[in-house]
Design an enzyme around this catalytic site. Structure first.
Site, PDB file in Angstrom:
ATOM      1  N   ASP A  67      20.895   5.978  -2.827  1.00  0.00           N
ATOM      2  CA  ASP A  67      20.566   4.806  -3.597  1.00  0.00           C
ATOM      3  C   ASP A  67      21.465   3.593  -3.446  1.00  0.00           C
ATOM      4  OD1 ASP A  67      21.974   6.645  -5.368  1.00  0.00           O
ATOM      5  OD2 ASP A  67      21.251   5.425  -6.940  1.00  0.00           O
ATOM      6  N   ASP A 211      29.178   5.331  -9.144  1.00  0.00           N
ATOM      7  CA  ASP A 211      28.638   6.447 -10.136  1.00  0.00           C
ATOM      8  C   ASP A 211      29.829   7.301 -10.679  1.00  0.00           C
ATOM      9  OD1 ASP A 211      26.181   5.105  -9.588  1.00  0.00           O
ATOM     10  OD2 ASP A 211      25.239   7.009  -8.860  1.00  0.00           O
TER      11      ASP A 211
END
EC number: 3.1.26.11
Length: 309
Positions: A67, A211
């Site tokens: 992603d 992340d």
């Protein structure tokens, strides 16, 4: 200097949020755009935005999850067809080169510009007379990095009106005066350029994180930044999930922003479970701790002011 958000969702695209990509618009500063991550569909998002692929100078990849990465081959290929002929440099963790080379080898794609891939571990990944970019490892399921982008201070504007009032005419000496040099003028007078410069313009600092769950390296990367872009995959009621899957809650991001003394916090990488009113609750959660918090939306921009302003 402006941040422009092309994708603000986590994991999977939704109708309202594409997967992760944010552009740092540096057109006024250097005539280029830097991109941080390129999730699937990033080039489609660009078609609906003012960001032009041909203006891309650097693409920074925080980590190699799909992603944040799967939009890269399509974007790079389309750049050739859209007039992009200047070199493009990719920065990312080890494995990025293999991903790019495999994608183009298997697909037989051809690019009309030079591609440079710079894999890094930690430390300074780019530096010139305008900017310095530092990377540090965060805490995620695979190697994930945060970037600290520091704009160098620049001299203030040259006071041309004062020079004119003192009998000096514009000429090639003005360029040296703008650099703060001591210059002998055509009439024989020697003047110190620093005495004719306005206040120094303080450089801006931007921190963009991949992340992560809360970890020690975040604080130094974010400390004193004018703006921090941080994931907020979960509200704090899901803190156990956030820890389990190596992500961060809005509360945890806000706590970091307060401790680091940043100018503004922008939350992105939101789970698809947060829609409409839930997004407002996530923002309220962050603002209860750090009032200068924002939740990014696709096609939303944030102008980064100079500290003197």
């Amino acid at each position: 200097m402006e941040l422009y958000f092309l994708g603000t969702g986590a994991g999977m695209p939704t109708r309202g949020r594409n997967v992760t990509s944010v552009a740092l618009n540096l057109m006024p500063e250097r005539g280029t755009v830097w991109l941080f991550d390129a999730g699937e569909g990033t080039q489609h998002q660009m078609l609906r935005s003012p960001i032009k692929p041909g203006k891309l100078e650097f693409i920074f990849i925080t980590h190699l999850h799909g992603d944040h990465l799967y939009g890269l081959p399509g974007l790079m290929t389309s750049r050739s067809y859209q007039g992009g002929d200047e070199p493009l440099t990719l920065f990312g963790p080890p494995g990025l080169r293999r991903f790019v080379e495999t994608a183009f080898e298997v697909s037989g794609a051809h690019l009309d510009y030079e591609v440079r891939v710079r894999e890094f571990e930690e430390g300074v990944v780019f530096e010139d007379e305008q900017f310095r970019v530092t990377a540090a490892k965060l805490e995620h399921r695979i190697d994930s990095y945060g970037f600290r982008i520091v704009e160098r201070d620049t001299p203030g504007a040259l006071d041309s009106a004062r020079l004119t009032a003192e009998g000096f005419r514009p000429g090639p000496q003005y360029a040296r005066l703008k650099r703060g040099e001591t210059v002998t003028m055509p009439d024989g007078r020697t003047i110190d350029g620093r005495a004719y410069l306005g206040p120094e313009l303080k450089g801006r600092t931007v921190a963009v994180f991949g992340d992560t769950r809360p970890c020690g390296s975040e604080l130094e990367l974010a400390r004193g930044a004018d703006v921090l872009v941080h994931e907020a995959t979960y509200m704090h009621e899901k803190a156990d999930n956030a820890h389990k899957y190596y992500h961060t809650t809005a509360t945890q991001a806000a706590v970091l922003a307060a401790e680091a003394g940043v100018g503004a916090l922008i939350l992105t990488h939101l789970s698809s479970r947060y829609q409409d009113e839930a997004v407002h609750r996530l923002l309220e959660e962050a603002r209860a701790i750090f009032p200068r918090s924002h939740v990014a939306e696709d096609f939303w921009s944030y102008v980064i002011p100079r500290r003197a302003e």
